[in-house]
Design an enzyme around this catalytic site. Structure first.
Site, mmCIF file in Angstrom:
data_model
loop_
_atom_site.group_PDB
_atom_site.id
_atom_site.type_symbol
_atom_site.label_atom_id
_atom_site.label_comp_id
_atom_site.label_asym_id
_atom_site.label_seq_id
_atom_site.Cartn_x
_atom_site.Cartn_y
_atom_site.Cartn_z
ATOM 1 N N GLU A 149 -4.882 -3.109 -64.769
ATOM 2 C CA GLU A 149 -4.880 -2.424 -63.477
ATOM 3 C C GLU A 149 -6.293 -1.945 -63.130
ATOM 4 O O GLU A 149 -6.747 -2.080 -61.993
ATOM 5 C CB GLU A 149 -3.928 -1.238 -63.527
ATOM 6 N N ASP A 200 -8.144 -3.415 -59.851
ATOM 7 C CA ASP A 200 -8.564 -2.510 -58.788
ATOM 8 C C ASP A 200 -9.997 -2.804 -58.365
ATOM 9 O O ASP A 200 -10.310 -2.840 -57.169
ATOM 10 C CB ASP A 200 -8.428 -1.058 -59.269
ATOM 11 N N GLU A 250 -2.123 -4.548 -58.785
ATOM 12 C CA GLU A 250 -3.525 -4.525 -59.212
ATOM 13 C C GLU A 250 -3.679 -5.128 -60.602
ATOM 14 O O GLU A 250 -4.658 -5.840 -60.876
ATOM 15 C CB GLU A 250 -4.051 -3.100 -59.189
#
Length: 229
Positions: free
Chosen positions: A50, A54, A122
């Site tokens: 993640e 991101d 993400e």
């Protein structure tokens, strides 16, 4: 056994929608694993992916908006990017592409929250980057952005300073004048106040985190005054 086969079919269907087939399927599994499941089953979970996803999402989105909106200021681009990649936007995409039922959760959690789903999206982007590199991730994220009208078919707007100047010059008037009249705050977090003046008594003032942003806001305020009159 039947559940395992059904999940495999769902994962294949999701990869088709994603437009990317994983070489290392374990990365996709990790991306779809919440920490609650990992704690109960001693498995890897998606927080690291993640984090990576991101960053890649922000880069791809920033590059796309930078090219699509040449007249937008830094502040305008930042606000538009935030709308495109917010929690609700990512969660909606997860629902539309069949991702939510694939998230592995702990026994105490009945269904993923919007925040969990957004985090998994993400993480999937991060997994694609890890598995196939930047171009693969850019392709997947671009398809995500294609579902967002503001990124897929942007309205090529003039920036407010250009619009105001052209409007005034079309009336035979000179270009407006911008003057910095106040500055507040420390060097690293200053705010600037700009005053705009133009022929015919047109005037406006605005604050901004940079002189340029304050000038844009002052021009917008001046345009609104002209439209009201």
């Amino acid at each position: 056994m039947k559940d395992d086969k059904r999940r495999e079919e769902q994962l294949r269907a999701f990869q088709l929608k994603l437009g990317y087939e994983f070489k290392n399927a374990e990365l996709l599994t990790e991306a779809l694993t919440h920490s609650s499941y990992a704690n109960e089953n001693n498995a890897a979970y998606n927080e690291r992916l993640e984090f990576l996803g991101d960053a890649v999402l922000e880069l791809v989105t920033s590059a796309r908006l930078f090219a699509a909106y040449p007249g937008f200021s830094e502040g305008e681009l930042t606000r538009l990017r935030a709308r495109l990649v917010c929690k609700n936007s990512l969660s909606d995409w997860a629902s539309d592409n069949g991702l939510k039922p694939l998230i592995r959760l702990g026994k105490s959690i009945k269904s993923p929250t919007d925040s969990m789903a957004a985090d998994c999206v993400e993480a999937v982007f991060g997994a694609v980057f890890s598995d196939g590199g930047y171009e693969a991730a850019r392709g997947v994220i671009s398809r995500f952005l294609d579902t967002k009208g503001e990124a897929a078919a942007p309205v090529m707007e003039k920036d407010p300073k250009t619009e105001l100047q052209e409007l005034l010059q079309g009336e035979g008037k000179t270009a407006p004048v911008y003057k910095l009249i106040e500055r507040r705050g420390p060097e690293h977090a200053s705010s600037f106040k700009v005053a705009l003046s133009a022929e015919g008594g047109l005037a406006a003032e605005a604050w901004g985190p940079s002189i340029k942003e304050a000038e844009f806001k002052a021009a917008k305020a001046a345009l609104e005054k002209l439209r009201r009159s």
